[in-house]
Design a protein around this motif. Sequence first.
Motif, short mmCIF file in Angstrom:
data_model
loop_
_atom_site.label_atom_id
_atom_site.label_comp_id
_atom_site.label_asym_id
_atom_site.label_seq_id
_atom_site.Cartn_x
_atom_site.Cartn_y
_atom_site.Cartn_z
N LEU A 21 0.83 -1.21 0.00
CA LEU A 21 0.00 0.00 0.00
C LEU A 21 0.87 1.26 0.00
O LEU A 21 0.56 2.24 -0.69
CB LEU A 21 -0.91 -0.01 1.22
CG LEU A 21 -1.92 -1.16 1.30
CD1 LEU A 21 -2.74 -1.07 2.58
CD2 LEU A 21 -2.83 -1.18 0.09
N PHE A 22 1.96 1.23 0.74
CA PHE A 22 2.90 2.35 0.74
C PHE A 22 3.51 2.54 -0.64
O PHE A 22 3.65 3.66 -1.13
CB PHE A 22 3.98 2.09 1.79
CG PHE A 22 5.00 3.19 1.93
CD1 PHE A 22 4.60 4.52 2.06
CD2 PHE A 22 6.35 2.91 1.97
CE1 PHE A 22 5.53 5.54 2.19
CE2 PHE A 22 7.29 3.91 2.10
CZ PHE A 22 6.88 5.23 2.22
N ASP A 24 2.15 1.74 -3.49
CA ASP A 24 1.13 2.32 -4.37
C ASP A 24 1.00 3.82 -4.17
O ASP A 24 0.88 4.59 -5.13
CB ASP A 24 -0.22 1.65 -4.11
CG ASP A 24 -0.25 0.20 -4.57
OD1 ASP A 24 0.74 -0.26 -5.16
OD2 ASP A 24 -1.27 -0.47 -4.31
N LEU A 25 0.99 4.25 -2.92
CA LEU A 25 0.82 5.68 -2.63
C LEU A 25 1.97 6.50 -3.20
O LEU A 25 1.77 7.61 -3.67
CB LEU A 25 0.71 5.90 -1.11
CG LEU A 25 -0.61 5.44 -0.47
CD1 LEU A 25 -0.54 5.56 1.04
CD2 LEU A 25 -1.78 6.29 -1.00
N CYS A 26 3.18 5.94 -3.18
CA CYS A 26 4.32 6.65 -3.75
C CYS A 26 4.19 6.76 -5.27
O CYS A 26 4.62 7.75 -5.87
CB CYS A 26 5.62 5.95 -3.36
SG CYS A 26 5.99 6.06 -1.59
N VAL A 28 1.51 7.29 -6.82
CA VAL A 28 0.54 8.34 -7.13
C VAL A 28 1.24 9.65 -7.45
O VAL A 28 0.73 10.48 -8.21
CB VAL A 28 -0.46 8.51 -5.97
CG1 VAL A 28 -1.34 9.73 -6.18
CG2 VAL A 28 -1.34 7.27 -5.85
N TRP A 65 4.87 -0.74 -11.85
CA TRP A 65 3.93 -1.17 -10.81
C TRP A 65 3.46 -2.60 -11.06
O TRP A 65 3.38 -3.41 -10.13
CB TRP A 65 2.72 -0.22 -10.78
CG TRP A 65 1.72 -0.61 -9.74
CD1 TRP A 65 1.69 -0.19 -8.44
CD2 TRP A 65 0.60 -1.50 -9.90
NE1 TRP A 65 0.63 -0.78 -7.78
CE2 TRP A 65 -0.04 -1.58 -8.65
CE3 TRP A 65 0.10 -2.23 -10.96
CZ2 TRP A 65 -1.17 -2.37 -8.45
CZ3 TRP A 65 -1.03 -3.03 -10.77
CH2 TRP A 65 -1.66 -3.09 -9.52
N ILE A 211 -6.87 4.19 -5.66
CA ILE A 211 -5.90 5.25 -5.45
C ILE A 211 -5.89 6.23 -6.64
O ILE A 211 -5.82 7.44 -6.47
CB ILE A 211 -4.50 4.65 -5.22
CG1 ILE A 211 -4.46 3.98 -3.85
CG2 ILE A 211 -3.42 5.72 -5.31
CD1 ILE A 211 -3.17 3.23 -3.56
N GLU A 215 -6.86 10.16 -6.61
CA GLU A 215 -6.04 11.23 -7.16
C GLU A 215 -6.84 12.08 -8.13
O GLU A 215 -6.67 13.31 -8.19
CB GLU A 215 -4.82 10.62 -7.87
CG GLU A 215 -4.05 11.57 -8.77
CD GLU A 215 -3.54 12.81 -8.05
OE1 GLU A 215 -3.35 13.84 -8.73
OE2 GLU A 215 -3.31 12.74 -6.83
#
Length: 396
Positions: A21-22, A24-26, A28, A65, A211, A215
């Motif tokens: 999850l971390f 994925d957030l990066c 974004v 990804w 996510i 965004e």
Amino acid sequence: MPRMTARSRTEKHRASTPLELFFDLCFVVAVAQAGGRLVHALAEGHPGTGIAGYLAVFFGIWWAWVNFSWFASAYDTDDTLYRLVTFVQITGVLIFAAGVPRAFDDGDWTLGVIGYVVMRLALTSQWLRVVHCSEGAERRVAQRYAIGITLAQLGWIGMLFVPADMNGTRTAVYVALALCELSVPAVAERDRRTSWHPHHIGERYGLFTIIVLGETIAAATVAVQESVDEHDALGELLPVAAGGLLIVFAAWWIYFAVPIHNYLRGSRQAFIWGYGHYVIFGSAAAIGAGIEVAVEGATGKAHVSTEAASAAVTVPSAVFLLTVWLLHARHFKRDVAEQLALPLAAVAILACTFAGEYAVLAAGLVASATVAAGEVLSRRPVPGGPVSTSVPPSHA
């Protein structure tokens, strides 16, 4: 240190980890950079170069990804070394994100390629760890991945030495290298597939979709806020804001109408489904960019016609609906009426492009009506049709 061996495809309660999850957030950050440059290009009336640049940049984001997610599904040991290498991959995506504006505006891919190579060579080290810890067919698959990824990275570095204005040569090289990247999994797994987990993969793709849609909402919100502060044009912006929100809500509902893990049983289905998400992720992110363009159009900041500003929203929205239907929604439909719902909605949303200042609102209402129609259709009895108790009733 634990051995990096394949996890079971039938492992119970296989869920995404906090590290994933971390990660994925990066990613974004890079998605936001690509979307921001697309907004600028579309608002200035350069759709051709803008869309081409967006597709090229988004490929790098998406493919890095994808490779991480499928590898993690099969080999995530969550030990110290695995975490540290993942942090290196995250560093790579941040470098890549920093290079997006240069790649978009000046055709300078140097920083972007550096970040991409950092991501990909870090993944190669993970595959080499699998080579060290495995034997037989599994070892050969890992070796092919490591060799294929490394060769592709040498190609990307070589691309930097091709002049950007050399009669489209760099573009041809880029396409060739992208095709080489896409071919690596097919070649590596030609006689043995990795042990990716269907439920885990379905969840990973679903979370990244959330996510990206998040965004989209964030970017649209900032655009509306800035326009209200600068132009005090709340009345002009309300139809765009309301329509954009309805589109995003409907996109979420339609994507998660049915669970996909039961469909992802073979490599062929998985490859098509996984590769097809380049379009799903790309169009979902482009919806947010389109809403920003529509906001700028409503306040007179965009140097394009009303129809062009509206198309920035309606086209990616239609592409999203059509691709979601094509990849997995259609596999759960029971009759022609259910099958036609999403394709017809995509056509109707495209037609909304010509609804003037209310185009985005009209598209949002069509998307909402599609969800409602899907709910009604899924709950009616179909003579001779299958009765399923394993999936929720929503079949938008």
